[in-house]
Design an enzyme around this catalytic site. Structure first.
Site, mmCIF file in Angstrom:
data_model
loop_
_atom_site.group_PDB
_atom_site.id
_atom_site.type_symbol
_atom_site.label_atom_id
_atom_site.label_comp_id
_atom_site.label_asym_id
_atom_site.label_seq_id
_atom_site.Cartn_x
_atom_site.Cartn_y
_atom_site.Cartn_z
ATOM 1 N N SER A 1 1.016 -1.133 0.095
ATOM 2 C CA SER A 1 -0.124 -0.021 -0.056
ATOM 3 C C SER A 1 0.717 1.129 0.033
ATOM 4 O O SER A 1 1.751 1.443 0.648
ATOM 5 C CB SER A 1 -0.856 -0.173 1.216
ATOM 6 O OG SER A 1 -1.578 1.213 1.360
ATOM 7 N N THR B 1 6.484 0.674 8.056
ATOM 8 C CA THR B 1 7.627 1.230 7.763
ATOM 9 C C THR B 1 8.261 1.299 9.353
ATOM 10 O O THR B 1 7.442 1.148 10.335
ATOM 11 C CB THR B 1 7.650 2.285 7.240
ATOM 12 O OG1 THR B 1 6.755 3.339 7.983
ATOM 13 C CG2 THR B 1 7.647 2.505 5.855
ATOM 14 N N CYS C 1 -1.283 4.469 11.964
ATOM 15 C CA CYS C 1 -1.119 5.966 11.768
ATOM 16 C C CYS C 1 -0.808 6.623 13.118
ATOM 17 O O CYS C 1 -1.325 6.259 14.150
ATOM 18 C CB CYS C 1 -2.710 6.496 11.608
ATOM 19 S SG CYS C 1 -3.562 5.397 10.285
ATOM 20 N N ASN D 1 10.204 7.714 4.344
ATOM 21 C CA ASN D 1 9.066 8.719 4.170
ATOM 22 C C ASN D 1 8.228 9.275 4.910
ATOM 23 O O ASN D 1 8.009 8.607 6.056
ATOM 24 C CB ASN D 1 8.268 8.094 2.824
ATOM 25 C CG ASN D 1 6.831 7.193 3.548
ATOM 26 O OD1 ASN D 1 5.927 7.935 3.505
ATOM 27 N ND2 ASN D 1 7.167 5.842 3.993
ATOM 28 N N GLY E 1 8.295 -5.833 3.156
ATOM 29 C CA GLY E 1 9.369 -5.238 3.978
ATOM 30 C C GLY E 1 10.721 -5.532 3.124
ATOM 31 O O GLY E 1 11.507 -6.513 3.293
ATOM 32 N N ASN F 1 -6.763 -0.296 1.090
ATOM 33 C CA ASN F 1 -6.202 0.044 2.464
ATOM 34 C C ASN F 1 -6.644 1.174 3.045
ATOM 35 O O ASN F 1 -7.078 2.127 2.355
ATOM 36 C CB ASN F 1 -4.751 0.280 2.155
ATOM 37 C CG ASN F 1 -4.029 0.425 3.538
ATOM 38 O OD1 ASN F 1 -3.910 1.393 4.032
ATOM 39 N ND2 ASN F 1 -3.087 -0.439 3.848
ATOM 40 N N GLY G 1 12.377 -0.478 2.350
ATOM 41 C CA GLY G 1 13.186 -0.849 1.390
ATOM 42 C C GLY G 1 14.454 -2.156 1.774
ATOM 43 O O GLY G 1 14.035 -2.524 2.845
ATOM 44 N N GLY H 1 6.941 -2.948 -2.148
ATOM 45 C CA GLY H 1 6.735 -1.696 -1.998
ATOM 46 C C GLY H 1 7.695 -0.796 -2.523
ATOM 47 O O GLY H 1 7.647 -0.487 -3.807
HETATM 48 C C1 LIG Z 1 5.899 6.429 0.140
HETATM 49 C C2 LIG Z 1 5.271 5.242 0.898
HETATM 50 C C3 LIG Z 1 3.857 5.375 1.339
HETATM 51 C C4 LIG Z 1 3.166 4.399 1.948
HETATM 52 N N1 LIG Z 1 1.877 4.569 2.255
HETATM 53 C C5 LIG Z 1 1.226 3.635 2.968
HETATM 54 C C6 LIG Z 1 -0.097 3.739 3.203
HETATM 55 O O1 LIG Z 1 -0.692 4.629 2.646
HETATM 56 N N2 LIG Z 1 -0.643 2.547 3.914
HETATM 57 C C7 LIG Z 1 -0.203 1.401 4.449
HETATM 58 O O2 LIG Z 1 -0.579 0.715 5.171
HETATM 59 N N3 LIG Z 1 1.272 1.310 4.122
HETATM 60 C C8 LIG Z 1 1.980 2.391 3.563
HETATM 61 N N4 LIG Z 1 3.288 2.231 3.411
HETATM 62 C C9 LIG Z 1 4.233 1.296 3.678
HETATM 63 C C10 LIG Z 1 4.294 -0.163 2.754
HETATM 64 O O3 LIG Z 1 3.075 -0.700 2.373
HETATM 65 C C11 LIG Z 1 5.334 -1.268 3.294
HETATM 66 O O4 LIG Z 1 4.490 -1.469 4.545
HETATM 67 C C12 LIG Z 1 6.928 -0.749 3.660
HETATM 68 O O5 LIG Z 1 7.053 0.254 3.016
HETATM 69 C C13 LIG Z 1 7.536 -1.860 3.694
HETATM 70 O O6 LIG Z 1 7.620 -2.409 2.466
HETATM 71 P P1 LIG Z 1 8.682 -2.033 1.407
HETATM 72 O O7 LIG Z 1 10.185 -2.090 2.061
HETATM 73 O O8 LIG Z 1 8.764 -3.178 0.285
HETATM 74 O O9 LIG Z 1 8.627 -0.895 1.067
HETATM 75 C C14 LIG Z 1 4.190 3.143 2.524
HETATM 76 C C15 LIG Z 1 5.276 3.185 2.271
HETATM 77 C C16 LIG Z 1 6.071 3.895 1.562
HETATM 78 C C17 LIG Z 1 7.516 3.880 0.814
#
Ligand SMILES: Cc1cc2nc3c(=O)[nH]c(=O)nc-3n(C[C@H](O)[C@H](O)[C@H](O)COP(=O)(O)O)c2cc1C
Length: 300
Positions: free
Chosen positions: A16, A187, A124, A64, A237, A94, A211, A259
């Protein structure tokens, strides 16, 4: 792969907030290829998000502090959902909220909208209940899960924050509240300082690290969670390759979300799907279920 009664053509979906509602990526890939599309968090009313700058690169990742900017549920239902429903893929929405009542109303509005699953973001910041994020206290997690479950027309996955001491305690609380699945990890809180400006790099001061930098932590938490609960887990993650995805599946995840990798390589997901198929072919695997949680089966 099956998640809470929903059959996915493959276990790969966006995380998401990194894929909008798919529109921006539809030029790079055929959305029909994906197991599901998971939308950016949507709230009852439009949210402006945090002041800029709100994104910063870090070694092997990014921070972020977007602050869940979104146009609100009315625009989402009118503009984004019809776009998504054209595709032969599952739609996971979401949902975020500032109060329990906000979540409940948003979830009620999503009934009968052709959505396959709700993913409830309970990480949140700036929420009621003493300012503690909904997802950090087991009693609160169980309560909010139970309340939303009562109103939800679709199966729901609770999206968990890793910013806790014991993820299994939170996961069990969500399961006890009636969650159909769990999504993790969100995150990890981090920070950067601009030494030239002698100031915080992002306006919000702190932000969420994502990341490849967080992958080992995410994998450990997904593994712990899969052992602690009996509902399916969507693991995420730092996933950026088929090998990364396989690690999460072998740790016990029923599906995986990609993500930050989408920002670096908009074709990351189709490549991961292809890589998983190749791995299955080469290893004589018919169903990923055969290797789901396999590391535990090898334990004495
Ligand atoms: C720019 C950005 C925006 C995100 N927005 C949301 C969101 O709206 N809702 C949510 O549950 N997680 C949000 N996340 C978290 C991601 O869905 C994910 O759980 C997290 O980034 C870990 O995965 P990744 O390392 O592959 O990015 C966001 C992450 C990023 C980087």
């Amino acid at each position: 792969m099956d998640i809470a009664g929903i059959t996915l053509k493959n276990p790969v979906m966006p995380a998401s907030g990194t894929f909008g509602s798919g529109q921006e990526y539809s030029g790079f890939m055929d959305l029909n290829q994906l197991g599901a599309v998971v939308t950016k968090g949507v709230s009852l009313v439009p949210w402006e998000g945090n002041p800029t700058p709100r994104i910063m690169e870090t070694p092997s990742g990014m921070i972020n502090a977007v602050g869940l900017q979104n146009p609100g549920i009315d625009v989402f239902i009118e503009r984004d959902l019809p776009f998504l429903r054209q595709f032969d893929t599952k739609v996971f929405v979401n949902v975020c909220g500032s109060t329990v009542a906000d979540y409940l109303e948003a979830v009620e509005r999503l009934a009968g909208q052709g959505i396959d699953m709700l993913e409830i973001n309970i990480s949140c910041p700036n929420v009621e209940h003493g300012g503690i994020a909904f997802g950090q206290e087991p009693g609160m997690v169980e309560y909010i899960t139970k309340e939303i479950k009562r109103k939800a027309a679709q199966p729901m996955s609770m999206k968990l924050t890793p910013n806790v001491t014991d993820i299994t305690e939170i996961a069990r609380a969500a399961e006890a509240g009636g969650a159909d699945a769990l999504s993790l990890i969100n995150t990890i809180t981090g920070m950067r300082i601009d030494v030239k400006k002698r100031a915080f790099s992002v306006a919000n001061k702190t932000g969420g690290l994502s990341g490849p930098a967080i992958k080992p932590i995410a994998l450990r938490m997904v593994w712990q969670t899969c052992r602690a609960v009996s509902i399916p887990v969507i693991g995420m993650g730092g996933i950026q390759s088929a090998e990364d995805a396989l690690e999460f599946i072998m740790a016990g995840a029923a599906a995986v979300a990609v993500g930050t990798a989408n920002f670096r390589n908009p074709c990351a997901m189709p490549e991961i799907i292809e890589g998983l198929e190749k791995y299955m072919e080469e290893n004589g695997i018919k169903d990923l279920q055969e290797i789901k949680g396999i590391v535990n089966r090898k334990e004495k």
